[in-house]
Design an enzyme around this catalytic site. Structure first.
Site, PDB file in Angstrom:
ATOM      1  CG  HIS A   1      -5.769 -10.307  11.472  1.00  0.00           C
ATOM      2  ND1 HIS A   1      -5.198 -11.037  10.457  1.00  0.00           N
ATOM      3  CD2 HIS A   1      -6.805  -9.623  10.925  1.00  0.00           C
ATOM      4  CE1 HIS A   1      -5.863 -10.804   9.340  1.00  0.00           C
ATOM      5  NE2 HIS A   1      -6.843  -9.953   9.598  1.00  0.00           N
TER       6      HIS A   1
ATOM      7  CE1 TYR B   1      -2.792  -3.599   8.473  1.00  0.00           C
ATOM      8  CE2 TYR B   1      -4.569  -5.060   9.155  1.00  0.00           C
ATOM      9  CZ  TYR B   1      -4.102  -4.018   8.369  1.00  0.00           C
ATOM     10  OH  TYR B   1      -4.956  -3.381   7.499  1.00  0.00           O
TER      11      TYR B   1
ATOM     12  CD  GLU C   1      -1.803  -2.168   1.880  1.00  0.00           C
ATOM     13  OE1 GLU C   1      -2.741  -2.871   2.207  1.00  0.00           O
ATOM     14  OE2 GLU C   1      -0.622  -2.485   2.103  1.00  0.00           O
TER      15      GLU C   1
ATOM     16  CG  ASP D   1      -2.364  -3.335   5.246  1.00  0.00           C
ATOM     17  OD1 ASP D   1      -1.143  -3.557   5.231  1.00  0.00           O
ATOM     18  OD2 ASP D   1      -2.849  -2.212   5.452  1.00  0.00           O
TER      19      ASP D   1
ATOM     20  CD  GLU E   1     -11.539  -1.622   3.174  1.00  0.00           C
ATOM     21  OE1 GLU E   1     -11.142  -0.892   2.252  1.00  0.00           O
ATOM     22  OE2 GLU E   1     -12.720  -2.016   3.247  1.00  0.00           O
TER      23      GLU E   1
ATOM     24  CG  ASP F   1      -7.359  -5.323   6.539  1.00  0.00           C
ATOM     25  OD1 ASP F   1      -7.027  -5.297   5.342  1.00  0.00           O
ATOM     26  OD2 ASP F   1      -7.369  -4.316   7.269  1.00  0.00           O
TER      27      ASP F   1
ATOM     28  NE  ARG G   1      -7.118   0.433   9.228  1.00  0.00           N
ATOM     29  CZ  ARG G   1      -6.073   1.055   8.698  1.00  0.00           C
ATOM     30  NH1 ARG G   1      -5.038   0.336   8.265  1.00  0.00           N
ATOM     31  NH2 ARG G   1      -6.043   2.369   8.588  1.00  0.00           N
TER      32      ARG G   1
END
Length: 845
Positions: free
Chosen positions: A342, A295, A7, A82, A86, A84, A297
């Site tokens: 996670h 991470y 990203e 990432d 998103e 997740d 989130r």
């Protein structure tokens, strides 16, 4: 060559260093494309087909081209965004774009890692997989839901509810929480109660003992309800001889909290560091990209086995054996809708005490200590309760104390809470035994009043949303920021206050769309989305079920006349807008009609071009108006007389106009008026008279002999001298700035501008913008202050002082301005080019 997509540029640089020469790592700068903000981007009639477009910013377009050019030369594409939903969606968007441009390599794989360390990255590269279609479907469902909700409901709001800007699936429910709390506070009626406390002493140690039994009856919190009873109870304690009846000592054990999740990190950073949710996530993102933390989130509370081992080793290195339990601690989330795929947020290296500087360093310290404390021994405490009785046995005092016998995890970290808990009250009591008679030094009877529930802070709002299962922790920061940007709420002393526009919108949605702002419906939608991400449900079926009910309901409301909507809201909000009057008159009584002898004067909710207000049914004969949400104070009027001007004897009135509240002296064309500044909290008659007397002459400039004025203009408070200006920081400065300070400020302003209009100095500076990477600044401008990242300039709203702009506000203002695209240039049409004149033949010599 192998192409890796992540990203952010910072993440790309670090990973490329880990992977070596055969790899090229490029950043996507977050999402590369989105649904265009226009009708038809999601088409329910075409099986919920969606149109996507690359973000309009030049940087995004250039980066997509760079990725496509690199992909054409690559043998293998590795999507490493990432871990997740998103992140999975970004990888899918990149793959689809490359496929569309015929630049997709034959070999495409997906890798994820929970931390940006060399070990984590190299391990991930050894275990590639394909894209997770279930996570992508869940993303598509969520994005389509939010689009359909917003783009279907917003036109209804614009036409039926003047002043409303937008509504969102999660945003509207969060707003409802804030508005309901505001209503609870307004209808709350405080109750009086008294406490009686004896100040006592034993062996030189002072302590407090509270009266808990009076006249043989156990006292509850509200039992002593008036001064008379309190005085009688105080006299009984003063006249009684109290001896120790019982000493009870209980051991207590307190266990550590689990490591941070996204939600608990936002809550604790708000309480301990004063960070907003969006600022916390930006700092955490930087720490993650620097390889300092895992991470950020996540709603998992467990740590990886190797991390637990490293944490226990760090504890053993720093503390003796008593601070580490025999077995590792394991945690399970209690949050509704928790997905524990996670790890919790933790340091990547427990040997690293510090990381980052400034706010990032503070946040890392919080994460490090919380994670380490989670694997430490429980704290051992001892709670002592001493009961004292008088000779009659009718009156009883109680003293409590708590001491820490062994700190355990408290040596590293103690969790904070929004409200103080009884078990947190530490104190040491003197050693006492049954029959002891401690000295009574004084007795106090103190009056109290019950308090309404507190307004939400960012921490408590995030906690409540998570408890209800509404939204996802990773979206809370943007949800809260949207409410502030839309001016549906405001923040005062770190608490949310509902604005009139937010309350009216909430009432509209509760009355006409009750299902879609219901807490259980919104939480249930999250459950359904989790079913999609788990592969147990089909996302288009979810969209069909939603659209089948939502579209007809929207159409039904759209067909109603605005006056009909206002009439329904008038009845729905009657208790709030027209509370009972102290004089016993009808709450809808119109004081202006009564004053002028008109009959039938009755107040109702009305809709106007600039929003809702309270008006009289006798309009236009009766011009009475009252601001929405402001119940009358006796005369029911929004225009109040604050007092008289001692010089003229005229009334000083406080009024509300199209552009907000103001004060007025006199009537007609000769009346003086002054807007009421937002940075004055204790506004009274003295303030009104000072504002009406502006401009203020500070004195004559010592060099020019010309006057220096202080005043308030369109862009805030300022100084003026000889046609030159200097900015003041606040309204108070207009009245408190002296000659020396004024001369200095004017000189500094002149130096900044320079004789040849040199480069203006920034009012405030921030770090880099997360999208553009340019340094953000608050700058003075010819047409008012603005924020810039070097490529995009965004005007600061008039109700925000440039000095008060926060970093998160700067980011959002620049994003919003960039999303609108380049400004359209206005001006005259270019004159048609004249044909060049025919060249003359060269003269011959």
């Amino acid at each position: 060559m192998q192409l890796v997509i992540v990203e952010s540029p910072a993440k790309a640089k670090t990973i490329e260093k880990y992977l070596g020469k055969d790899f090229k790592v490029l950043a996507s700068y977050g999402h590369v494309r989105d649904l265009p903000p226009k009708d038809g981007s999601v088409r329910p009639d075409e099986d919920f087909a969606m149109d996507w477009e690359v973000y309009a910013e030049k940087r995004n377009r250039d980066q997509v081209k760079a990725i496509a050019d690199a992909a054409k030369k690559a043998d293998r594409l590795i999507l490493a965004t990432d871990p997740d939903r998103e992140g999975e969606a970004i990888s899918w968007h990149v793959q689809e774009l490359l496929k569309k441009r015929k630049a997709l390599p034959d070999e495409v794989e997906r890798v994820t890692f929970n931390a940006i360390t060399k070990q984590a990255v190299t391990d991930a590269m050894k275990a590639p997989r394909g894209l997770d279609t279930d996570l992508i479907d869940a993303y598509l469902a969520r994005r389509a839901l939010d689009y359909l909700f917003g783009f279907t409901l917003s036109p209804v709001l614009w036409r039926k509810l003047p002043g409303a800007k937008s509504a969102g699936r999660v945003q509207s429910v969060a707003l409802r929480l804030i508005c309901e709390r505001e209503h609870e506070i307004e209808i709350f009626k405080p109750e009086e109660y008294w406490s009686v406390v004896a100040k006592m002493e034993q062996d030189g140690t002072a302590f407090d003992a509270r009266l808990v039994r009076f006249d043989g009856k156990k006292l509850e919190r509200l039992s002593i309800g008036d001064k008379g009873m309190a005085e009688a109870a105080k006299a009984a304690v003063e006249n009684g001889r109290f001896t120790v009846e019982d000493v009870e000592t209980k051991p207590l054990k307190r266990n550590p909290a689990p490591p941070f999740t996204t939600s608990t990190l936002q809550q604790e950073a708000a309480r301990k560091l004063g960070f907003s949710a969006s600022h916390t996530m930006r700092c955490a993102q930087s720490l993650y990209e620097a390889g300092a933390i895992t991470y950020m989130r996540t709603d998992g509370v467990q740590m990886d086995g190797s991390a637990i081992s490293a944490c226990r080793k760090a504890i053993a290195d720093r503390y003796d054996g008593h601070y580490m339990p025999e077995k590792p601690r394991f945690y399970a989330s209690k949050a509704k809708n928790a997905q524990e795929a996670h790890e919790a947020i933790r340091p990547t290296d427990f040997g690293r005490d510090r990381a980052g500087s400034g706010d990032e360093g503070k946040l890392y310290d919080l994460i490090f200590k919380r994670a380490m404390a989670s694997q430490m021994a429980a704290a051992q405490l001892e709670r002592t309760t001493i009961t004292l009785r008088d000779g009659t046995g009718q009156h009883e005092l109680r003293a409590t104390g708590q001491v820490i016998k062994f700190p355990g995890f408290l040596a590293v970290y103690s969790e904070s809470f929004d409200e103080k808990r009884e078990e947190d009250e530490d104190g040491l009591l003197p050693a006492m035994a049954k029959g002891d008679c401690p000295a009574k030094k004084a007795v106090e009877a103190t009056q109290h009043f019950t308090q309404p529930p507190p307004r939400f802070s960012e921490a408590s709002l995030v906690k409540r949303l998570e408890e209800l299962g509404i939204g996802r922790p990773s979206t809370y920061a943007s949800t809260i920021q949207t409410l502030r940007d839309r001016a549906y709420v405001r923040m005062e002393k770190n608490r949310f206050f509902a604005e009139d526009s937010g309350r009216l919108l909430t009432a509209f949605l509760e009355r006409f769309f009750p299902r879609y702002v219901a807490y259980d419906f919104t939480a249930g939608m999250e459950d359904e989305l989790d079913e999609v991400s788990g592969g147990r449900a089909e996302y288009k079926k979810l969209l069909e079920d939603f659209w089948r009910d939502f579209k007809p309901k929207s159409d039904e409301v759209m067909e109603r006349q605005p006056s009909e909507v206002t009439e329904v809201l008038d009845e729905f909000l009657a208790d709030y807008l027209f509370p009972p009057r102290e004089d016993g008159k009808d709450p809808r009584f119109c004081p202006l009609c009564a004053e002028q002898g008109r009959e039938g004067g009755e107040l109702h909710l009305r809709g106007g071009r600039y929003g809702a207000f309270i008006g009289c049914v006798n309009y236009p004969e009766c011009t009475f108006r009252r601001k929405f949400g402001q119940p009358g104070d006796g005369d029911g009027s929004d225009d109040t007389v604050m007092g008289q001007d001692p010089e003229t004897g005229l009334d000083v009135e406080r009024k509300t106009g199209r552009y907000g509240p103001y004060v007025q002296l006199g009537e007609g064309k000769d009346a003086k008026r002054a807007s009421i500044p937002k940075d004055v909290d204790d506004f009274d008659l003295d303030w009104a008279l000072k504002l009406l007397a502006l401009p203020r002459i500070i004195g004559d400039h010592p060099e020019t002999g010309l006057p220096i004025e202080a005043a308030i203009g369109r862009y805030g408070p300022y100084l003026r001298h000889d046609g030159k200006y200097a900015r003041l920081q606040s309204t108070r400065d207009v009245f408190e700035t002296g000659m020396n300070a004024a001369v200095t400020l004017l000189a500094e302003a002149a130096n900044r501008k320079g004789g040849s209009r040199g480069k203006a100095e920034p009012i405030k500076t921030f770090g880099e913008h997360p999208d553009s990477g340019g340094e953000m600044k608050v700058m003075p401008g010819r047409y008012g202050p603005y924020v810039t990242d070097g490529s995009t300039n965004a005007t600061i709203p008039k109700d925000v002082k440039p000095e008060d702009v926060t970093e998160e506000q700067a980011i959002e203002l620049i994003k919003a301005r960039a999303a609108k695209g380049p400004a359209k240039k206005k001006g005259r049409k270019k004159a048609a080019k004249k044909k060049p004149a025919a060249k003359k033949a060269a003269a011959t010599k």
